[in-house]
Design an enzyme around this catalytic site. Structure first.
Site, PDB file in Angstrom:
ATOM      1  N   TYR A  60      21.392 -23.737  23.749  1.00  0.00           N
ATOM      2  CA  TYR A  60      22.114 -24.456  22.689  1.00  0.00           C
ATOM      3  C   TYR A  60      22.913 -25.635  23.275  1.00  0.00           C
ATOM      4  O   TYR A  60      23.447 -26.453  22.539  1.00  0.00           O
ATOM      5  CB  TYR A  60      23.074 -23.540  21.930  1.00  0.00           C
ATOM      6  N   HIS A 118      17.272 -14.122  26.199  1.00  0.00           N
ATOM      7  CA  HIS A 118      17.074 -14.813  24.910  1.00  0.00           C
ATOM      8  C   HIS A 118      15.722 -14.462  24.271  1.00  0.00           C
ATOM      9  O   HIS A 118      15.655 -14.138  23.082  1.00  0.00           O
ATOM     10  CB  HIS A 118      17.196 -16.321  25.135  1.00  0.00           C
TER      11      HIS A 118
END
Ligand code: NDP
Ligand SMILES: O=C(O)C(=O)[C@@H](O)[C@H](O)C(=O)CO
Length: 286
Positions: A60, A118
């Site tokens: 991100y 992730h």
């Protein structure tokens, strides 16, 4: 903490105890796309409203913003949980240790509360080595709790079988279009906490579904609140993202009521499958 009359605090967000004894709020803030000074301001507003869990990831590119928002919040460090996620390109034992160091430095918060893989990236087949490094990071105290994201039942079983350590959390796509009943049952059996990513299905048609608008209107709440409470009722921690302080406040204000069984079933009846082409068996995210 400063609060004006027009922005009263929402009821406190309760916590659940994870399988490693750490506490996780029952709702958190997604931070994907919250960037720069505006991003810091949005995260700071969320903390002022009572959010105590911020969900970020290396990918991100906003770990520094999360750290800045937490440090500047005036809330004690230990009262806030920060989750970050290891990207696919850093899978592997040594790579994970190095990636954790970089995340620790970017966050600047001393330790990581919840560290997740992730994506499993099964074609690379290095998530077990990655997991071994995460176990070591937890033992060293750099990380308080370790979990995964986008793992299937088979992948979870493999981690447990090969390392003996069960993830505390599996963060997966979950919303009324994709309630993930089978995977949630696996989590319940293994003692893994479910977290819902894109819990509002990115505020798509979901909040205009007649079932959702009717049930929300009957209770005098917003469609988003109805959907977020549905997650809580399922025993999953939603992490809605909003850049807007008022929408953040509304989203977090779901702990003063509960839903009846038939309401939960009606909402779950919206099931139609994944919203995006993100099947963990095939999706590879670097
Ligand atoms: N592990 C993984 O693989 C993944 C993890 N995630 C995590 O999950 C988090 C949440 O998922 P995300 O994909 O962002 O989607 P969400 O389901 O949280 O929806 C976010 C969207 O809904 C809007 N929104 C939020 N609340 C309201 C409201 N009350 N009224 C109107 N609009 C609203 C936001 O706009 P606005 O900001 O303008 O309010 C934004 O456009 C991410 O931020 C990330 O942290 C997400 C995807 C994958
Ligand atoms: O946001 C995340 O955590 C992701 O894993 C991304 O894949 C995200 O869902 C996305 O939409 C990337 O375009």
């Amino acid at each position: 903490m400063h609060q004006t009359r027009s922005t009263p605090p929402v009821p406190a967000i309760p916590t659940v105890t994870l399988n490693d004894g750490t506490e996780l709020p029952e709702l958190g803030l997604g931070t994907y796309k919250l960037l720069g000074e505006e991003g810091v301001a949005s995260m700071a507003a969320a903390i002022r409203s009572g959010y105590r869990l911020l969900d970020t990831a290396v990918n991100y590119e906003n770990e520094a913003e999360v750290g800045e928002a937490v440090r500047g919040s005036g809330v004690a460090r230990e009262e806030i949980r920060v989750a970050t996620k290891l990207p696919g390109r850093h899978h592997g034992y040594e790579e994970t240790l190095a990636s954790a160091e970089a995340s620790l430095a970017a966050l600047g918060l001393g330790y990581i509360d919840l560290y997740l893989i992730h994506w499993p990236n099964p074609s690379v087949d290095r998530y077990v080595d990655t997991w071994r490094a995460m176990i070591d990071l937890r033992e060293r105290g750099a990380v308080r709790s370790i979990g995964v994201s986008n793992f299937t039942e088979e992948m979870l079983a493999r981690l447990v079988e090969e390392t003996g350590v069960t993830p505390s959390v599996n963060q997966v796509e979950l919303h009324p279009y994709f309630p993930q009943a089978a995977l949630r049952a696996v989590h319940a059996e293994l003692g893994i906490r479910t977290e819902s990513w894109s819990p509002l299905a990115r505020h798509s048609d979901l909040v205009e579904e007649p079932v959702v608008t009717r049930l929300a209107a009957a209770r005098g709440i917003t469609p988003s609140q109805l959907v977020l409470r549905w997650h809580v009722e399922l025993g999953s921690t939603p992490i809605p993202k909003s850049s807007n302080p008022e929408r953040q406040r509304v989203n977090a204000d779901v702990f003063g009521f509960s839903l009846a069984g038939d309401e939960i079933e009606e909402i779950s009846g919206l099931e139609r499958g994944r919203m995006w082409d993100f099947d963990p068996n095939t999706h590879e995210e670097m």
